[in-house]
Design a protein around this motif. Structure first.
Motif, PDB file in Angstrom:
ATOM      1  N   GLU A  79     -12.581  20.139  15.985  1.00 41.69           N
ATOM      2  CA  GLU A  79     -12.431  21.170  17.006  1.00 41.69           C
ATOM      3  C   GLU A  79     -11.477  20.692  18.100  1.00 41.69           C
ATOM      4  OE1 GLU A  79     -15.280  24.005  19.815  1.00 41.69           O
ATOM      5  OE2 GLU A  79     -16.108  22.865  18.129  1.00 41.69           O
ATOM      6  N   LYS A  80     -10.497  21.536  18.394  1.00 43.65           N
ATOM      7  CA  LYS A  80      -9.532  21.209  19.437  1.00 43.65           C
ATOM      8  C   LYS A  80     -10.128  21.469  20.807  1.00 43.65           C
ATOM      9  CE  LYS A  80      -4.632  21.788  20.531  1.00 43.65           C
ATOM     10  NZ  LYS A  80      -3.366  22.463  20.154  1.00 43.65           N
ATOM     11  N   TYR A 109     -10.764  17.292  20.239  1.00 42.71           N
ATOM     12  CA  TYR A 109      -9.602  16.406  20.200  1.00 42.71           C
ATOM     13  C   TYR A 109      -8.462  16.989  21.019  1.00 42.71           C
ATOM     14  CZ  TYR A 109      -7.369  19.485  16.744  1.00 42.71           C
ATOM     15  OH  TYR A 109      -6.799  20.566  16.109  1.00 42.71           O
ATOM     16  N   VAL A 110      -7.589  16.114  21.475  1.00 47.10           N
ATOM     17  CA  VAL A 110      -6.431  16.494  22.261  1.00 47.10           C
ATOM     18  C   VAL A 110      -5.175  16.084  21.489  1.00 47.10           C
ATOM     19  CG1 VAL A 110      -5.187  16.173  24.432  1.00 47.10           C
ATOM     20  CG2 VAL A 110      -7.682  16.221  24.421  1.00 47.10           C
ATOM     21  N   ASN A 128      -2.767   7.262  17.212  1.00 48.73           N
ATOM     22  CA  ASN A 128      -3.828   7.304  18.214  1.00 48.73           C
ATOM     23  C   ASN A 128      -4.635   8.577  18.009  1.00 48.73           C
ATOM     24  OD1 ASN A 128      -2.725   9.509  20.129  1.00 48.73           O
ATOM     25  ND2 ASN A 128      -1.011   8.083  19.930  1.00 48.73           N
ATOM     26  N   GLN A 129      -5.811   8.617  18.582  1.00 50.69           N
ATOM     27  CA  GLN A 129      -6.589   9.847  18.636  1.00 50.69           C
ATOM     28  C   GLN A 129      -7.343   9.886  19.960  1.00 50.69           C
ATOM     29  OE1 GLN A 129      -9.961  10.280  15.943  1.00 50.69           O
ATOM     30  NE2 GLN A 129      -9.653   8.204  15.161  1.00 50.69           N
ATOM     31  N   GLU A 131     -12.416  11.402  29.163  1.00 48.43           N
ATOM     32  CA  GLU A 131     -11.513  11.340  28.014  1.00 48.43           C
ATOM     33  C   GLU A 131     -11.499   9.932  27.436  1.00 48.43           C
ATOM     34  OE1 GLU A 131      -7.396  13.194  27.944  1.00 48.43           O
ATOM     35  OE2 GLU A 131      -6.847  11.074  27.803  1.00 48.43           O
ATOM     36  N   VAL A 132     -11.650   9.845  26.129  1.00 51.01           N
ATOM     37  CA  VAL A 132     -11.570   8.570  25.417  1.00 51.01           C
ATOM     38  C   VAL A 132     -10.371   8.634  24.485  1.00 51.01           C
ATOM     39  CG1 VAL A 132     -12.713   6.975  23.841  1.00 51.01           C
ATOM     40  CG2 VAL A 132     -14.057   8.213  25.552  1.00 51.01           C
ATOM     41  N   SER A 133      -9.476   7.669  24.622  1.00 51.40           N
ATOM     42  CA  SER A 133      -8.290   7.609  23.774  1.00 51.40           C
ATOM     43  C   SER A 133      -8.246   6.266  23.066  1.00 51.40           C
ATOM     44  CB  SER A 133      -7.017   7.807  24.611  1.00 51.40           C
ATOM     45  OG  SER A 133      -5.871   7.776  23.793  1.00 51.40           O
ATOM     46  N   ILE A 134      -8.175   6.298  21.752  1.00 52.59           N
ATOM     47  CA  ILE A 134      -8.120   5.082  20.941  1.00 52.59           C
ATOM     48  C   ILE A 134      -6.695   4.967  20.415  1.00 52.59           C
ATOM     49  CG2 ILE A 134      -9.090   3.887  18.952  1.00 52.59           C
ATOM     50  CD1 ILE A 134     -11.522   5.892  19.387  1.00 52.59           C
TER      51      ILE A 134
END
Length: 1174
Positions: free
Chosen positions: A52-53, A62-63, A113-114, A185-188
């Motif tokens: 889901e966006k 997700y972004v 990345n996600q 926000e979590v960015s890996i």
């Protein structure tokens, strides 16, 4: 004190420090990586899936980049008796849910990345604190990949190294994380230098907690926060894989904690105190990023610190504009998500078509059709499924599009072509899914027939005009009545039929008041076409005829009318299987007939449809005589070249100008006379893109070329059908003041916009004249816009070219720059589900953000041109001063810009009220501060100091001062706008109370720059009144004003610069050799417009000479010139719009002057103070 001792003391003090109360955020939220549906665990907690966006109204998502899934349930060492592989440890609460939570994960896809956002509370609510838990069980790689973990734009874990597969669940708890705008926000992020970068997780949890907040009292500056983190140390080697038969080896004692500062990008140091961005907060990661100490705002945020969020709808859409020279691309937010095409995404190269048409009388209005994304194809839906829309756009003076209104038609699943009548009734092709026709098809499912209708809209009220009426065949196997049978069915998803004409075209012939539809059709299993023509007031069929229909659609749902008869109609055109492969057409307002091009297996051929009958329009003649399916054909052959794909055609005088894909010439512009003679055939670009047949861009099996070529009138309406080689000539002059030779004008440019795609997938625009000669530089627009197949462009009555679509970004840069519109696979299709309840599912990753592209001939460059129209008896030189993208493309240097300090009316005029002083670390930062101020007209910058100028009269002069920089922010020609009574006033007519609405045009404009530009583009403008969000373009003389705070009133002086002896002249004094250096001052201006500004700011200026970055401001009277190529000599003689008001106010002072001088001869010296006052 040593750093270690300091940290120890801080940690000891933390126990005694009371933490702030919690905000109202959710108690817990979980994300289950690698799942495509939600999961409820044994504790009753709902874990959200990763497909889901993110939107501002949902739970999150997700972004930017949609991640992929991965799972591995192999047996340990391939031995079933050892059980399926598992990691050796996992959180205790996962025990009953291990397989659902850790036996798979979310992984990188289109980027290394996600990123996920969790909506935890209202954006304005008090901050809540969370422990963010990261769990990852590697199931594929052998470990060693590096990842960075960012939370709210701050680095909380650098170079996290993954473990070997099925060995350990890596566990990190990041504590005391504050919400930001209600979100976390979590960015890996994977290592971009790695051959195969990884960015992965199994689960993410957001647990509301103050745990760890008492452990952290570090001061982390403005671009960091303090977080206490715990992580589980890896005690295993790569060979120690676990299995489902092993017990959980999680040991809480192996959780190790530490407190540290998490810093933003470009910031280092134990306390986030180092780096150019250490003192700059840009509302990361939601609002912007810091680049070299300056904020670059993202996603619609604004403000110096990107602190002002955009106004978004429930889908996260927000309006915005991007300007690329003459091109403006606007994002508008539609009321629903936009449907993708059914099944065949590669055919359309865009969403379900969004056809556009311009209003026939309103220059700023465009309509377009589109399809809302709904499921359809249910057996018992009885024609109630789906929804199509007609929407109305307003095009602003700068090309920005605004969605004004939309009207929906329920029960239709597909929108097609559109046109509009002379009295403002919009017709839109709308297709209905009627299951009885699908169920009883005599061929494959893809060729099953749909009900094609015309949905009509009253554009004045944007309401439904009447019940939609059927246009085309009544599908049934036997022919029991007129217009029944299988010959010419409008198909569900037939590949070849839709490849020829998309979802169908619709034209209205105003002279005959006839509607005509053309679409790719089927005859059983064969491909062909059908054309149907109906009078706009056609009567309904009789009840007797209706009773003969098999599987009829209820008449209250779709009206059935009698089809018109005429020479255009034969049994082939109403439905035949000729294997049509391309189609293009247009109505000709002078011939009063439709011209069309198509091809089957041979060359493209051209015809007239046959609406003209001699009494109305000119009978088809020459090669076009005897219109019909097999007659009146002109094959598009020229020399050794052959037309192989029909793309676009437009009226050109009494003839036609054509965009066609040719075997040799590629993207060709051609001219065809009304008698069917090809007089011009010019290759604009030989390289042609092939039609792709998948998201990878690979060509279709037949290697078919083209369908991306477009041509449309530019600078004049299609109704005028202008044509000729007098390119960029002034067809109609509308002087601002009648007695001046020099004037602004409304151009009716004799030119066309030509668009095409090259083999490398780049997209290009170029202007051509009516003889197909290129008259502009070719413009690569790959990065800025895209147009899909089976959608034509439309030209407004003001001469602007417009099209509407939407797209996803090319995130990998496969077919253009990274982030540009993906021109090959811009939008995903609706999946076909033959065994499900609905035949067609929702469109994956659908959006409601439509893209409106406007190409305006008025914007881009400052152009000088001469009127050469044969009907003109006066050779008039016209300077067209058009607004450009100066606001976005850069500030213009005032008198060279560098080592110059800004001044007002003269070099000594520097009142403190003219500007606002702000801190700025660079000229760029100073300019950003200017853009945040709606009244800004320029900046002065010196190290550490920025003056944002808001003086109503603008920056008229400069003073040499080392280390200073002065830059204007003005549209070209704005020097002619002068403040009325000081400028900080509201405009009035004859008296201070005279303020009739008839005096002005009101525009919703938020910046003084744009209000000035709107005035300078309007030939009727006499001045402007500006207040925040409102621009009044006055069309009567401004003789008075009223004192109202926060208002600005500027009057437009008549055209005051006139070329002396035409173009290509250098200024001289009394004779051609009279050129003393004392006659002028050399100013380092880089444009003619800047040179004019310098003249208006100097007492006694008589004119300017400009050439290649050199500006001479003359004080001696210019009486002669000498011919020199590349030079311009203009005499300056200001004419005040508000002279009567000026006379009234200064009557005694000017009494003697007015008795001896005419208005035209008032000298610059005597009116210097008056002109600045006005």
């Amino acid at each position: 004190m040593a750093l270690g001792s300091f940290l120890t003391m801080v940690l000891m003090l933390r126990e005694a420090i009371a933490v702030v109360p919690q905000g109202p955020g959710l108690e817990w939220l979980g994300i289950n990586g690698g799942f495509s549906e939600d999961y409820v665990d044994h504790l009753g907690r709902r874990w959200h899936h990763t497909k889901e966006k993110w939107t501002p109204t949902g739970w999150g998502g997700y972004v930017a980049f949609k991640p992929r899934d991965y799972t591995n349930t192999a047996y340990l060492n391939g031995n079933q008796s050892l059980g399926r592989m598992r990691c050796r440890n996992w959180p205790a609460e996962y025990e009953p849910d291990y397989d659902a939570l850790l036996q798979h994960y979310s992984r990188e896809a289109d980027a290394p990345n996600q990123t996920f956002r969790a909506n935890l509370q209202d954006a304005s609510a008090k901050v809540s604190y969370y422990t963010v838990k990261y769990q990852f069980c590697e199931k594929n790689r052998n470990g060693g990949a590096k990842m960075n973990i960012m939370i709210n734009g701050k680095l909380v874990k650098r170079d996290f190294t993954t473990s070997c597969h099925h060995t350990i669940t890596d566990i990190y708890h990041f504590k005391c994380i504050p919400t930001q705008s209600g979100m976390i926000e979590v960015s890996i992020q994977g290592d971009p230098t790695a051959k195969k970068p990884q960015a992965r997780f199994s689960t993410l949890e957001f647990e509301k907690s103050l745990d760890g907040c008492g452990e952290c009292e570090l001061s982390c500056g403005v671009n960091g926060f303090c977080s206490s983190s715990s992580h589980y140390e890896n005690p295993y080697s790569c060979g120690d894989r676990g299995s489902e038969f092993l017990h959980n080896e999680f040991d809480p004692e192996k959780l190790r904690s530490n407190a540290s500062c998490a810093c933003g990008s470009g910031v280092q140091g134990d306390f986030c105190e180092l780096g150019v961005c250490a003192k700059t907060s840009c509302n990361e990661p939601f609002g912007g990023v810091c680049l070299n100490g300056t904020c670059a705002c993202l996603s619609g945020y604004a403000g110096r610190s990107c602190e002002r969020p955009p106004e978004t709808d429930q889908f996260g859409c927000y309006s915005q504009e991007e300007v690329y020279g003459p091109l403006t691309v606007s994002t508008i937010c539609l009321p629903e998500l936009i449907a993708g095409p059914a099944r065949h995404g590669h055919l359309f190269r865009g969403p379900s078509p969004m056809q556009g048409v311009s209003d026939r009388t309103k220059a700023d209005t465009v309509y377009f059709s589109w399809t809302a994304d709904t499921k359809y194809g249910k057996r018992d839906a009885a024609g109630s499924e789906g929804r199509v829309y007609a929407s109305k756009l307003k095009i602003g003076p700068q090309g920005a599009a605004i969605l004004e209104s939309s009207v929906a038609f329920e029960g239709f699943v597909r929108a097609g072509g559109v046109d509009v009548t002379e009295d403002g009734v919009l017709g839109m092709l709308c297709a209905k899914y009627w299951h009885p026709w699908v169920e009883h098809t005599n061929s494959h499912l893809d060729k099953a027939a749909m009900v094609l209708a015309v949905c009509e809209v009253n554009t004045s009220t944007m309401t439904r005009q009447r019940t939609p009426w059927q246009i085309g065949k009544q599908y049934q196997e036997s022919t029991t009545a007129p217009n029944t049978g299988i010959w010419g069915s409008y198909p569900l998803t037939a590949w070849f039929a839709q490849r020829s004409a998309g979802y169908g075209y619709l034209l209205y012939a105003p002279a005959q008041q006839l509607w005509t539809a053309w679409y790719g059709a089927t005859v059983g299993s064969h491909t062909g076409f059908a054309m149907h023509t109906y009078h706009r007031d056609a009567p309904e069929i009789s009840q007797e005829e209706y009773a003969k229909y098999t599987y009829p659609v209820p008449r209250e749902m779709v009206e059935l009318r009698e089809e018109a008869e005429g020479p255009w109609r034969d049994h082939h055109r109403t439905g035949t299987g000729d294997h049509q492969a391309s189609a293009a057409w247009r109505y000709h307002p002078r011939l009063k007939d439709i011209g069309l091009q198509k091809h089957t297996h041979g060359p493209v051929y051209m015809q007239q449809y046959g609406l003209a009958n001699g009494s109305v329009g000119q009978l088809p003649a020459g090669e076009f005589a005897n219109p019909g399916h097999k007659t009146g054909r002109l094959e598009m052959l020229f020399g050794e070249d052959t037309g192989i794909q029909a793309n676009a055609l437009r009226p050109c005088g009494e003839d036609w100008i054509v965009g066609i894909i040719a075997k040799v010439g590629g993207n060709v512009c051609a001219k065809v006379t009304r008698l069917g003679e090809i007089t011009t055939w010019k290759s604009i670009e030989p390289s042609v893109g092939k039609m792709p047949c998948g998201s990878s861009g690979g060509a279709c099996g037949d290697g078919a070329k083209g369908r991306m070529l477009r041509i449309a009138p530019l600078g004049s309406s299609e109704e005028e059908a202008l044509c000729g080689a007098t390119a960029r000539g002034c067809f109609q002059t509308v002087p601002v003041k009648q007695h001046h030779v020099m004037s602004w004008c409304r151009l009716a440019l004799l030119q066309f916009l030509f668009g095409y795609e090259k083999e490398d997938r780049t997209r290009w625009l170029v202007e051509v004249d009516g003889d197909c000669n290129e008259i502009s530089e070719k413009m690569d627009v790959t990065q800025s816009t895209h147009w899909p197949l089976y959608q034509d462009w439309t030209t407004t009555t003001a001469g602007e070219v417009v099209w509407v679509t939407t797209w996803q970004a090319d995130v990998k840069g496969s077919f253009g720059p990274v982030g540009s519109p993906n021109g090959v696979w811009p939008y995903k299709p609706k999946p076909q589900l033959e065994e499900e309840e609905y035949l067609f599912d929702l469109t994956p990753e659908a959006t409601n953000a439509a893209k409106v592209t406007v190409y305006s001939p008025w914007r881009g460059t400052t152009t000088s041109m001469s009127s050469t129209a044969s009907s003109s008896t006066l050779s008039t030189t016209v300077v067209v001063i058009s607004t450009s993208i100066w606001l976005l493309s850069g500030f213009q240097p005032a008198e060279g810009g560098e080592d110059r300090a800004c001044r007002g009316a003269s070099a000594s005029d520097n009142h403190a009220t003219y500007y606002v002083v702000v801190e700025a670390s660079s000229l760029e930062a100073c300019q950003h501060a200017c853009l945040d101020q709606p009244l800004c007209s320029g900046v002065e910058y010196s190290p550490g100091r920025c003056e944002v100028w808001t003086r109503p009269g603008g920056i008229r002069s400069t003073k040499p001062l080392r280390g200073f920089s002065c830059y204007r922010l003005e549209p070209p020609g704005a020097f002619a706008l002068r403040p009325v009574d000081g400028g900080h006033r509201a405009c009035r007519g004859q008296t201070a109370s005279d303020n009739s609405p008839e005096y002005m045009k009101v525009l919703p404009i938020g910046r003084l720059f744009d209000c000035k530009a709107a005035c300078l583009q309007d030939p009727d403008c006499t001045g402007i009144e500006f207040s925040l969000g409102r621009c009044e373009v006055w069309t009567r003389s401004i003789h008075a004003s009223a004192e109202i705070s926060n208002f600005t009133c500027l009057a437009l002086e008549g055209p005051s610069f006139r070329e002396v002896n035409g173009p290509g002249q250098a200024c001289r004094g009394a004779h051609k050799s009279d050129n003393l250096m004392s006659y002028y001052e050399v100013v380092p201006d880089t444009s003619l417009d800047a040179c004019m500004w310098s003249c208006t700011g100097r007492l006694g200026c008589s004119g300017v000479e400009f050439s290649q970055g050199r500006c001479e401001v003359w004080s001696q009277q210019i009486q002669a010139t000498i011919a020199l190529e590349g030079f311009a000599c203009l005499r300056y003689a200001p004419v005040l719009q508000n002279l009567q008001s000026f006379i009234r106010k200064r009557r005694q002072h000017f009494l003697g002057l007015l008795q001896t001088s005419s208005k035209e001869n008032l000298s610059r010296t005597k009116l210097e103070g008056a002109s600045e006052e006005l």
